[in-house]
Scaffold this motif. Structure first.
Motif, PDB file in Angstrom:
ATOM      1  N   SER A  18       0.839  -1.196   0.000  1.00  0.00           N
ATOM      2  CA  SER A  18       0.000   0.000   0.000  1.00  0.00           C
ATOM      3  C   SER A  18       0.873   1.244   0.000  1.00  0.00           C
ATOM      4  N   ALA A  19       0.508   2.188  -0.836  1.00  0.00           N
ATOM      5  CA  ALA A  19       1.182   3.474  -0.906  1.00  0.00           C
ATOM      6  C   ALA A  19       0.440   4.447   0.008  1.00  0.00           C
ATOM      7  N   ILE A  25      -0.350  -0.329  -5.197  1.00  0.00           N
ATOM      8  CA  ILE A  25       0.303  -0.122  -6.488  1.00  0.00           C
ATOM      9  C   ILE A  25       1.114  -1.371  -6.792  1.00  0.00           C
ATOM     10  N   ASP A  26       0.618  -2.173  -7.723  1.00  0.00           N
ATOM     11  CA  ASP A  26       1.305  -3.417  -8.055  1.00  0.00           C
ATOM     12  C   ASP A  26       1.717  -3.476  -9.523  1.00  0.00           C
ATOM     13  N   ARG A  27       1.595  -2.339 -10.217  1.00  0.00           N
ATOM     14  CA  ARG A  27       1.974  -2.266 -11.633  1.00  0.00           C
ATOM     15  C   ARG A  27       2.228  -0.801 -11.979  1.00  0.00           C
ATOM     16  N   PRO A  28       2.728  -0.527 -13.166  1.00  0.00           N
ATOM     17  CA  PRO A  28       2.994   0.869 -13.526  1.00  0.00           C
ATOM     18  C   PRO A  28       1.712   1.707 -13.593  1.00  0.00           C
ATOM     19  N   GLY A  95       5.945  -4.466 -15.643  1.00  0.00           N
ATOM     20  CA  GLY A  95       5.340  -5.032 -14.445  1.00  0.00           C
ATOM     21  C   GLY A  95       5.831  -4.388 -13.168  1.00  0.00           C
ATOM     22  N   THR A  96       6.898  -3.613 -13.240  1.00  0.00           N
ATOM     23  CA  THR A  96       7.449  -2.957 -12.060  1.00  0.00           C
ATOM     24  C   THR A  96       6.652  -1.696 -11.746  1.00  0.00           C
ATOM     25  N   PRO A  97       6.210  -1.532 -10.510  1.00  0.00           N
ATOM     26  CA  PRO A  97       5.498  -0.297 -10.161  1.00  0.00           C
ATOM     27  C   PRO A  97       6.376   0.931 -10.376  1.00  0.00           C
ATOM     28  N   LYS A  98       5.855   1.897 -11.093  1.00  0.00           N
ATOM     29  CA  LYS A  98       6.522   3.163 -11.378  1.00  0.00           C
ATOM     30  C   LYS A  98       5.472   4.082 -11.963  1.00  0.00           C
ATOM     31  N   VAL A  99       5.817   5.338 -12.141  1.00  0.00           N
ATOM     32  CA  VAL A  99       4.933   6.293 -12.797  1.00  0.00           C
ATOM     33  C   VAL A  99       5.570   6.644 -14.135  1.00  0.00           C
ATOM     34  N   ILE A 100       4.794   6.518 -15.213  1.00  0.00           N
ATOM     35  CA  ILE A 100       5.283   6.778 -16.564  1.00  0.00           C
ATOM     36  C   ILE A 100       4.455   7.899 -17.185  1.00  0.00           C
ATOM     37  N   ALA A 101       5.129   8.948 -17.644  1.00  0.00           N
ATOM     38  CA  ALA A 101       4.473   9.996 -18.421  1.00  0.00           C
ATOM     39  C   ALA A 101       4.699   9.677 -19.889  1.00  0.00           C
ATOM     40  N   THR A 102       3.623   9.629 -20.665  1.00  0.00           N
ATOM     41  CA  THR A 102       3.734   9.333 -22.091  1.00  0.00           C
ATOM     42  C   THR A 102       3.582  10.609 -22.907  1.00  0.00           C
ATOM     43  N   GLY A 103       3.991  10.536 -24.157  1.00  0.00           N
ATOM     44  CA  GLY A 103       3.741  11.631 -25.081  1.00  0.00           C
ATOM     45  C   GLY A 103       2.259  11.655 -25.428  1.00  0.00           C
ATOM     46  N   GLY A 104       1.780  12.801 -25.916  1.00  0.00           N
ATOM     47  CA  GLY A 104       0.362  12.971 -26.197  1.00  0.00           C
ATOM     48  C   GLY A 104      -0.219  11.989 -27.191  1.00  0.00           C
ATOM     49  N   GLY A 105       0.597  11.494 -28.133  1.00  0.00           N
ATOM     50  CA  GLY A 105       0.090  10.588 -29.156  1.00  0.00           C
ATOM     51  C   GLY A 105       0.262   9.114 -28.846  1.00  0.00           C
ATOM     52  N   ALA A 106       0.952   8.791 -27.767  1.00  0.00           N
ATOM     53  CA  ALA A 106       1.265   7.391 -27.475  1.00  0.00           C
ATOM     54  C   ALA A 106       0.023   6.517 -27.339  1.00  0.00           C
ATOM     55  N   PHE A 107      -0.989   7.005 -26.648  1.00  0.00           N
ATOM     56  CA  PHE A 107      -2.193   6.223 -26.374  1.00  0.00           C
ATOM     57  C   PHE A 107      -3.034   6.030 -27.631  1.00  0.00           C
ATOM     58  N   MET A 108      -2.711   6.759 -28.702  1.00  0.00           N
ATOM     59  CA  MET A 108      -3.457   6.633 -29.959  1.00  0.00           C
ATOM     60  C   MET A 108      -3.065   5.366 -30.715  1.00  0.00           C
ATOM     61  N   ASN A 109      -1.895   4.819 -30.433  1.00  0.00           N
ATOM     62  CA  ASN A 109      -1.455   3.583 -31.066  1.00  0.00           C
ATOM     63  C   ASN A 109      -2.206   2.417 -30.421  1.00  0.00           C
ATOM     64  N   ALA A 110      -2.902   1.641 -31.227  1.00  0.00           N
ATOM     65  CA  ALA A 110      -3.764   0.573 -30.697  1.00  0.00           C
ATOM     66  C   ALA A 110      -2.990  -0.440 -29.857  1.00  0.00           C
ATOM     67  N   ALA A 111      -1.795  -0.835 -30.302  1.00  0.00           N
ATOM     68  CA  ALA A 111      -1.012  -1.827 -29.556  1.00  0.00           C
ATOM     69  C   ALA A 111      -0.532  -1.242 -28.230  1.00  0.00           C
ATOM     70  N   THR A 112      -0.076  -0.006 -28.264  1.00  0.00           N
ATOM     71  CA  THR A 112       0.384   0.648 -27.032  1.00  0.00           C
ATOM     72  C   THR A 112      -0.774   0.814 -26.064  1.00  0.00           C
ATOM     73  N   ARG A 113      -1.915   1.253 -26.576  1.00  0.00           N
ATOM     74  CA  ARG A 113      -3.097   1.449 -25.745  1.00  0.00           C
ATOM     75  C   ARG A 113      -3.526   0.126 -25.094  1.00  0.00           C
ATOM     76  N   ALA A 114      -3.550  -0.941 -25.865  1.00  0.00           N
ATOM     77  CA  ALA A 114      -3.937  -2.245 -25.325  1.00  0.00           C
ATOM     78  C   ALA A 114      -2.973  -2.693 -24.226  1.00  0.00           C
ATOM     79  N   LEU A 115      -1.680  -2.475 -24.437  1.00  0.00           N
ATOM     80  CA  LEU A 115      -0.678  -2.838 -23.432  1.00  0.00           C
ATOM     81  C   LEU A 115      -0.892  -2.031 -22.152  1.00  0.00           C
ATOM     82  N   LYS A 119      -1.786  -3.886 -18.732  1.00  0.00           N
ATOM     83  CA  LYS A 119      -0.664  -4.118 -17.819  1.00  0.00           C
ATOM     84  C   LYS A 119      -0.346  -2.951 -16.890  1.00  0.00           C
ATOM     85  N   ALA A 120      -1.137  -1.873 -16.955  1.00  0.00           N
ATOM     86  CA  ALA A 120      -0.838  -0.684 -16.147  1.00  0.00           C
ATOM     87  C   ALA A 120      -2.133  -0.071 -15.636  1.00  0.00           C
ATOM     88  N   ILE A 121      -1.992   0.941 -14.819  1.00  0.00           N
ATOM     89  CA  ILE A 121      -3.120   1.758 -14.381  1.00  0.00           C
ATOM     90  C   ILE A 121      -3.075   3.011 -15.247  1.00  0.00           C
TER      91      ILE A 121
END
Length: 192
Positions: A18-19, A25-28, A95-115, A119-121
């Protein structure tokens, strides 16, 4: 004479621990949203509050390519950049808990979005166009804005991307208030 002992490292939650506030927090945690919404700034502060590492995907892309993002766009084009972005984010979501900031277009890629969704929050940081325009004017390094009207570009991007960002299970409004308020809102959502 003995050397002074090193100060203790900040406490970091172990995998699945627990944080602050009780969130497990058990994933990125992956922040998505338009440019200027505050993903990097909020991400750093959120990671600090949670005692987790912070990674900016854009910084990782720059390190991997050995050149700034603007130069990648100029030399190779946006599709090349997006492919590199996809590969970097896939590497970061390990799978390692961390905080990741993505670029604005990253989530637009279907494979990236699915991952990210699998696998993350995923957290969508959302802001109105006026707030975004005020923030992006502070930096000249945004290739999608080069030589273009920021308001027009951001309005068009919001119309296209917001329905996709809405697939993230957590949506947090980011407005002109201090980023720390956004961090508090995220922590509250994680604890809900």
């Amino acid at each position: 004479m003995a050397a002074d002992p090193a100060p203790p490292a900040p406490a970091r939650p172990a995998r699945g621990q627990s944080a602050p506030g009780g969130a497990r927090i058990d994933r990125p945690i992956v922040l998505v949203g338009l440019m200027g919404v505050g993903k990097s700034t909020v991400g750093r502060r959120l990671a600090q509050r949670l005692g987790l590492p912070f990674v900016d995907a854009d910084d990782e892309i720059v390190a991997a390519a050995g050149m700034p993002i603007t130069e990648i766009f100029e030399r190779y084009g946006e599709p090349y950049f997006r492919d590199g972005e996809r590969r970097v984010i896939a590497r970061l979501i390990d799978g390692t808990p961390k905080v990741i900031a993505t670029g604005g277009g990253a989530f637009m890629n279907a494979a990236t979005r699915a991952l990210i969704l699998d696998k993350a929050i995923a957290i969508w940081l959302d802001a109105d166009v006026d707030t975004l325009v005020a923030r992006v004017k502070r930096r000249e390094t945004r290739p999608l804005l080069k030589g273009r009207d920021p308001r027009a570009v951001l309005t068009a991007l919001a119309a296209e991307r917001n329905p996709v960002y809405a697939l993230a299970p957590i949506r947090i409004r980011s407005n002109a208030s201090p980023h720390q308020q956004t961090v508090r809102a995220i922590l509250k959502a994680l604890n809900a």
